[in-house]
Design an enzyme around this catalytic site. Structure first.
Site, PDB file in Angstrom:
ATOM      1  N   SER A 203       0.832  -1.199   0.000  1.00  0.00           N
ATOM      2  CA  SER A 203       0.000   0.000   0.000  1.00  0.00           C
ATOM      3  C   SER A 203       0.868   1.250   0.000  1.00  0.00           C
ATOM      4  CB  SER A 203      -0.903   0.016   1.226  1.00  0.00           C
ATOM      5  OG  SER A 203      -1.503   1.297   1.346  1.00  0.00           O
TER       6      SER A 203
ATOM      7  N   HIS B 299      -1.063  -1.266  -4.285  1.00  0.00           N
ATOM      8  CA  HIS B 299      -2.359  -0.937  -3.673  1.00  0.00           C
ATOM      9  C   HIS B 299      -2.454   0.581  -3.469  1.00  0.00           C
ATOM     10  CE1 HIS B 299      -5.874  -2.037  -1.146  1.00  0.00           C
ATOM     11  NE2 HIS B 299      -5.508  -1.032  -0.362  1.00  0.00           N
TER      12      HIS B 299
ATOM     13  N   ASP C  21      -4.824   3.595  -2.098  1.00  0.00           N
ATOM     14  CA  ASP C  21      -5.982   3.901  -1.249  1.00  0.00           C
ATOM     15  C   ASP C  21      -6.538   5.276  -1.593  1.00  0.00           C
ATOM     16  OD1 ASP C  21      -6.142   1.612   0.621  1.00  0.00           O
ATOM     17  OD2 ASP C  21      -4.108   2.230   1.158  1.00  0.00           O
TER      18      ASP C  21
ATOM     19  N   MET D   4      -9.236   7.957  -0.712  1.00  0.00           N
ATOM     20  CA  MET D   4     -10.128   8.326   0.406  1.00  0.00           C
ATOM     21  C   MET D   4     -10.682   9.724   0.164  1.00  0.00           C
ATOM     22  SD  MET D   4      -7.953   7.038   3.684  1.00  0.00           S
ATOM     23  CE  MET D   4      -6.955   5.542   3.661  1.00  0.00           C
TER      24      MET D   4
ATOM     25  N   HIS E 218      -8.173   0.797  -4.199  1.00  0.00           N
ATOM     26  CA  HIS E 218      -9.122   0.572  -3.108  1.00  0.00           C
ATOM     27  C   HIS E 218      -9.863   1.886  -2.860  1.00  0.00           C
ATOM     28  CE1 HIS E 218      -9.595  -0.394   1.506  1.00  0.00           C
ATOM     29  NE2 HIS E 218     -10.747  -0.348   0.880  1.00  0.00           N
TER      30      HIS E 218
ATOM     31  N   MET F 207     -12.193   4.123  -1.010  1.00  0.00           N
ATOM     32  CA  MET F 207     -12.930   4.375   0.237  1.00  0.00           C
ATOM     33  C   MET F 207     -13.641   5.709   0.054  1.00  0.00           C
ATOM     34  SD  MET F 207      -9.948   2.995   2.733  1.00  0.00           S
ATOM     35  CE  MET F 207      -8.791   3.103   1.384  1.00  0.00           C
TER      36      MET F 207
ATOM     37  N   MET G 188     -11.711  -6.119   5.268  1.00  0.00           N
ATOM     38  CA  MET G 188     -10.877  -5.172   6.018  1.00  0.00           C
ATOM     39  C   MET G 188     -10.540  -5.774   7.380  1.00  0.00           C
ATOM     40  SD  MET G 188     -10.282  -2.578   4.075  1.00  0.00           S
ATOM     41  CE  MET G 188      -9.375  -1.655   5.320  1.00  0.00           C
TER      42      MET G 188
ATOM     43  N   ASP H 122      -6.714  -6.466   4.254  1.00  0.00           N
ATOM     44  CA  ASP H 122      -6.070  -5.148   4.258  1.00  0.00           C
ATOM     45  C   ASP H 122      -6.163  -4.545   5.655  1.00  0.00           C
ATOM     46  OD1 ASP H 122      -5.140  -2.610   3.680  1.00  0.00           O
ATOM     47  OD2 ASP H 122      -6.841  -2.046   2.406  1.00  0.00           O
TER      48      ASP H 122
HETATM   49  C1  DX5 Z   1      -6.480   1.550   5.432  1.00  0.00           C
HETATM   50  C2  DX5 Z   1      -5.983   1.229   4.054  1.00  0.00           C
HETATM   51  C3  DX5 Z   1      -4.843   0.297   4.024  1.00  0.00           C
HETATM   52  C4  DX5 Z   1      -3.589   0.783   4.707  1.00  0.00           C
HETATM   53  C5  DX5 Z   1      -2.939  -0.414   5.332  1.00  0.00           C
HETATM   54  O1  DX5 Z   1      -7.744   2.112   5.360  1.00  0.00           O
HETATM   55  O2  DX5 Z   1      -7.031   0.646   3.294  1.00  0.00           O
HETATM   56  O3  DX5 Z   1      -4.541  -0.104   2.689  1.00  0.00           O
HETATM   57  O4  DX5 Z   1      -2.665   1.407   3.863  1.00  0.00           O
HETATM   58  O5  DX5 Z   1      -1.837  -0.002   6.056  1.00  0.00           O
HETATM   59  P1  DX5 Z   1      -1.069  -0.975   7.061  1.00  0.00           P
HETATM   60  O6  DX5 Z   1      -0.574  -2.122   6.268  1.00  0.00           O
HETATM   61  O7  DX5 Z   1       0.005  -0.100   7.600  1.00  0.00           O
HETATM   62  O8  DX5 Z   1      -2.079  -1.395   8.117  1.00  0.00           O
HETATM   63 ZN    ZN Z   2      -6.484  -0.256   1.348  1.00  0.00          ZN
END
Ligand code: DX5
Ligand code: ZN
Length: 228
Positions: A8, A31, A33, A35, A64, A66, A135, A173
């Site tokens: 990620s 990956h 993210d 948001m 991903h 969100m 998750m 994740d």
């Molecule tokens: C959290 C993200 C993850 C995050 C995971 O909402 O979806 O992808 O980057 O980070 P680690 O591996 O540090 O928990």
């Molecule tokens: Zn993620």
């Protein structure tokens, strides 16, 4: 399927994303993210950055989302070149229509479940998906502790996938590390997102290889593993 690792970039340096992708050469996915500060209380990046990143790396991008209203926004991430697009079921108005649209655009269609969202109501939707994301932290931030209470859900989901004879990938994740990956693999996960465990390591590419080896060793002999 043998285990896959998806580092990620939330834990990477956002000012040097192309270099940070290069730093995990050999990873199965990258990956990303997205948001929107509405679906989760954090804001990261959006479509223009994903478009540029897809052009800047050979590693397939695992987006991903969100975000609220994925029905409206998710297809644009497939058009931008993401190899896999994950929307949250809690935010989607019409998940089946959306999954079909993503597949029609040439992306893998993936659906995510927050920790409190059960898998059982979605059993009939599974054939519409290429991947399911469970998750293992509340979405929004990297570096949180892995939620062990999610292991039974991972196990039940793997059983559903097997019962229906599906090729669906099962991604997890949040809080994935050398300490937690083995029990996730044993429970039936086969795609592992890792942010801090990869980018916090001195050699991120080596961390990816080690995590993959650990997951493979933990699933050795598991009846659900189809090796290729
Ligand atoms: C959290 C993200 C993850 C995050 C995971 O909402 O979806 O992808 O980057 O980070 P680690 O591996 O540090 O928990
Ligand atoms: Zn993620």
């Amino acid at each position: 399927m043998s285990p896959q690792i998806s580092p990620s970039i939330l834990a990477a340096d956002f000012a040097r994303l192309a270099d940070e992708a290069e730093a995990v050469r050999g990873a199965d996915w990258l990956h990303v993210d997205v948001m929107d500060n509405h679906f989760v209380p954090n804001l990261t990046l959006g479509l223009p950055v994903v478009e540029s990143l897809c052009k800047a790396t050979d590693i397939p991008v695992d987006c991903h989302l969100m975000i609220e209203d994925p029905d409206r926004w998710a297809p644009q991430y497939a058009e931008a070149g993401a190899g896999s697009v994950t929307f949250h079921v809690e935010a989607a108005a019409a998940p089946v229509r959306l999954a079909r649209e993503l597949r029609a655009l040439g992306a893998r269609a993936s659906m995510a479940l927050k920790p409190a969202t059960p898998i059982e109501p979605y059993e009939d939707l599974l054939p519409e998906l290429d991947m399911l994301l469970i998750m293992t932290v509340e979405p929004g931030f990297g570096g949180q502790s892995f939620l062990d209470i999610m292991l039974p859900k991972i196990r039940r989901t793997r059983e559903l996938i097997n019962r229906h004879g599906l090729q669906l990938w099962l991604q997890i994740d949040g809080g994935v590390s050398a300490e937690t990956i083995e029990r996730c693999a044993d429970a039936g996960a086969d795609v592992f997102v890792a942010g801090s465990a990869v980018y916090g390591a001195a050699d991120p590419a080596e961390a990816v290889r080690r995590l993959r080896e650990q997951a493979a060793a933990a699933t050795e002999g598991s009846p659900w593993v189809h090796r290729h």
